[in-house]
Design a protein around this motif. Structure first.
Motif, PDB file in Angstrom:
ATOM      1  N   PHE A   1       5.023  14.478 -13.375  1.00 20.74           N
ATOM      2  CA  PHE A   1       4.264  14.850 -14.572  1.00 20.74           C
ATOM      3  C   PHE A   1       3.289  15.996 -14.309  1.00 20.74           C
ATOM      4  O   PHE A   1       2.259  16.106 -14.980  1.00 20.74           O
ATOM      5  CB  PHE A   1       3.507  13.630 -15.104  1.00 20.74           C
ATOM      6  N   LYS A   2       3.626  16.860 -13.383  1.00 20.92           N
ATOM      7  CA  LYS A   2       2.779  17.991 -13.016  1.00 20.92           C
ATOM      8  C   LYS A   2       2.404  18.812 -14.263  1.00 20.92           C
ATOM      9  O   LYS A   2       3.238  19.087 -15.108  1.00 20.92           O
ATOM     10  CB  LYS A   2       3.558  18.870 -12.033  1.00 20.92           C
ATOM     11  N   ASN A   3       1.122  19.161 -14.374  1.00 23.80           N
ATOM     12  CA  ASN A   3       0.571  19.972 -15.474  1.00 23.80           C
ATOM     13  C   ASN A   3       0.581  19.263 -16.835  1.00 23.80           C
ATOM     14  O   ASN A   3       0.364  19.904 -17.856  1.00 23.80           O
ATOM     15  CB  ASN A   3       1.296  21.318 -15.610  1.00 23.80           C
ATOM     16  N   ASP A   4       0.847  17.975 -16.883  1.00 27.04           N
ATOM     17  CA  ASP A   4       0.814  17.221 -18.134  1.00 27.04           C
ATOM     18  C   ASP A   4      -0.263  16.148 -17.994  1.00 27.04           C
ATOM     19  O   ASP A   4       0.004  15.029 -17.573  1.00 27.04           O
ATOM     20  CB  ASP A   4       2.175  16.590 -18.408  1.00 27.04           C
TER      21      ASP A   4
ATOM     22  N   LEU B   1       4.140   5.736  -5.457  1.00 26.42           N
ATOM     23  CA  LEU B   1       4.203   5.825  -6.917  1.00 26.42           C
ATOM     24  C   LEU B   1       3.232   6.874  -7.446  1.00 26.42           C
ATOM     25  O   LEU B   1       3.573   7.645  -8.348  1.00 26.42           O
ATOM     26  CB  LEU B   1       3.897   4.466  -7.546  1.00 26.42           C
ATOM     27  N   HIS B   2       2.034   6.926  -6.883  1.00 27.79           N
ATOM     28  CA  HIS B   2       1.064   7.926  -7.342  1.00 27.79           C
ATOM     29  C   HIS B   2       1.489   9.349  -6.957  1.00 27.79           C
ATOM     30  O   HIS B   2       1.304  10.278  -7.742  1.00 27.79           O
ATOM     31  CB  HIS B   2      -0.336   7.607  -6.825  1.00 27.79           C
ATOM     32  N   ARG B   3       2.070   9.516  -5.782  1.00 26.56           N
ATOM     33  CA  ARG B   3       2.563  10.854  -5.403  1.00 26.56           C
ATOM     34  C   ARG B   3       3.705  11.294  -6.314  1.00 26.56           C
ATOM     35  O   ARG B   3       3.757  12.454  -6.742  1.00 26.56           O
ATOM     36  CB  ARG B   3       3.020  10.847  -3.951  1.00 26.56           C
TER      37      ARG B   3
ATOM     38  N   LEU C   1       0.829  -1.218   0.000  1.00 29.53           N
ATOM     39  CA  LEU C   1       0.000   0.000   0.000  1.00 29.53           C
ATOM     40  C   LEU C   1       0.859   1.262   0.000  1.00 29.53           C
ATOM     41  O   LEU C   1       0.546   2.237  -0.687  1.00 29.53           O
ATOM     42  CB  LEU C   1      -0.935  -0.002   1.208  1.00 29.53           C
ATOM     43  N   GLN C   2       1.944   1.250   0.754  1.00 32.09           N
ATOM     44  CA  GLN C   2       2.848   2.401   0.808  1.00 32.09           C
ATOM     45  C   GLN C   2       3.482   2.643  -0.558  1.00 32.09           C
ATOM     46  O   GLN C   2       3.596   3.784  -1.006  1.00 32.09           O
ATOM     47  CB  GLN C   2       3.925   2.164   1.877  1.00 32.09           C
ATOM     48  N   LEU C   3       3.903   1.573  -1.223  1.00 29.76           N
ATOM     49  CA  LEU C   3       4.492   1.698  -2.555  1.00 29.76           C
ATOM     50  C   LEU C   3       3.476   2.258  -3.550  1.00 29.76           C
ATOM     51  O   LEU C   3       3.803   3.130  -4.356  1.00 29.76           O
ATOM     52  CB  LEU C   3       5.013   0.343  -3.038  1.00 29.76           C
ATOM     53  N   PHE C   4       2.248   1.777  -3.486  1.00 30.80           N
ATOM     54  CA  PHE C   4       1.182   2.255  -4.366  1.00 30.80           C
ATOM     55  C   PHE C   4       0.988   3.761  -4.186  1.00 30.80           C
ATOM     56  O   PHE C   4       0.947   4.519  -5.157  1.00 30.80           O
ATOM     57  CB  PHE C   4      -0.113   1.499  -4.051  1.00 30.80           C
TER      58      PHE C   4
ATOM     59  N   GLU D   1       9.994   3.929  -8.934  1.00 27.42           N
ATOM     60  CA  GLU D   1       9.716   5.207  -8.263  1.00 27.42           C
ATOM     61  C   GLU D   1      10.980   6.049  -8.183  1.00 27.42           C
ATOM     62  O   GLU D   1      10.966   7.245  -8.471  1.00 27.42           O
ATOM     63  CB  GLU D   1       9.148   4.942  -6.865  1.00 27.42           C
ATOM     64  N   LEU D   2      12.101   5.434  -7.820  1.00 24.42           N
ATOM     65  CA  LEU D   2      13.377   6.153  -7.735  1.00 24.42           C
ATOM     66  C   LEU D   2      13.793   6.674  -9.104  1.00 24.42           C
ATOM     67  O   LEU D   2      14.233   7.826  -9.234  1.00 24.42           O
ATOM     68  CB  LEU D   2      14.458   5.233  -7.162  1.00 24.42           C
ATOM     69  N   LEU D   3      13.632   5.856 -10.126  1.00 25.35           N
ATOM     70  CA  LEU D   3      13.983   6.272 -11.482  1.00 25.35           C
ATOM     71  C   LEU D   3      13.137   7.458 -11.933  1.00 25.35           C
ATOM     72  O   LEU D   3      13.663   8.435 -12.486  1.00 25.35           O
ATOM     73  CB  LEU D   3      13.798   5.094 -12.443  1.00 25.35           C
ATOM     74  N   LEU D   4      11.835   7.399 -11.692  1.00 23.46           N
ATOM     75  CA  LEU D   4      10.957   8.520 -12.045  1.00 23.46           C
ATOM     76  C   LEU D   4      11.369   9.787 -11.316  1.00 23.46           C
ATOM     77  O   LEU D   4      11.466  10.861 -11.902  1.00 23.46           O
ATOM     78  CB  LEU D   4       9.507   8.196 -11.699  1.00 23.46           C
ATOM     79  N   ARG D   5      11.620   9.648 -10.019  1.00 23.63           N
ATOM     80  CA  ARG D   5      11.912  10.809  -9.184  1.00 23.63           C
ATOM     81  C   ARG D   5      13.253  11.457  -9.527  1.00 23.63           C
ATOM     82  O   ARG D   5      13.401  12.674  -9.450  1.00 23.63           O
ATOM     83  CB  ARG D   5      11.901  10.384  -7.714  1.00 23.63           C
TER      84      ARG D   5
END
Length: 133
Positions: free
Chosen positions: A51-54, A43-45, A37-40, A92-96
């Protein structure tokens, strides 16, 4: 808060009303449930920040995250669950740390919009290293 309430309710039900649920519920530890649940949520945060504003990228990432979690919903192997949690954490780390937004400003021009956490102090490269004394 909601998770602990849900777990306490399920504990109560599994011990008093549904003995079979107890075996299914306790095949996973609370730590495993909490980690998934924490990972889910994480990832959404991260998706919302990266991808803010996209809206198109936000929606595509939301769908992909939800699909991946749904496709592995029935996984029961603790090793496989641990492996999936590791993969999700790596994503998540890669995205961030690696994704930078770009905005088309002209025909062949792209304006990069890095997030503040990506802007780190740049250390210049040195061709001739100094000797330690």
């Amino acid at each position: 808060m909601y998770l602990s309430f849900t777990i306490s309710v399920l504990d109560h039900l599994s011990h008093q009303f549904i003995p079979l649920w107890s075996t299914l519920f306790y095949s996973f530890t609370r730590k495993d449930v909490w980690q998934v649940l924490q990972l889910f949520k994480t990832l959404h945060r991260t998706r919302q920040q990266v991808f803010k504003n996209d809206t198109r990228a936000l929606e595509a990432a939301r769908i992909k995250i939800n699909e991946e979690f749904k496709s592995n919903k029935s996984e029961t192997s603790p090793k496989k669950i641990e492996e999936l949690i590791k993969i999700g954490s790596d994503v998540e780390l890669l995205l961030r740390t690696s994704v930078i937004q770009g905005i088309h400003t002209d025909h062949n021009t792209l304006k990069l919009v890095p997030r503040k956490e990506l802007l780190v102090e740049n250390v210049p490269y040195c061709d001739a290293p100094t000797q330690k004394q």
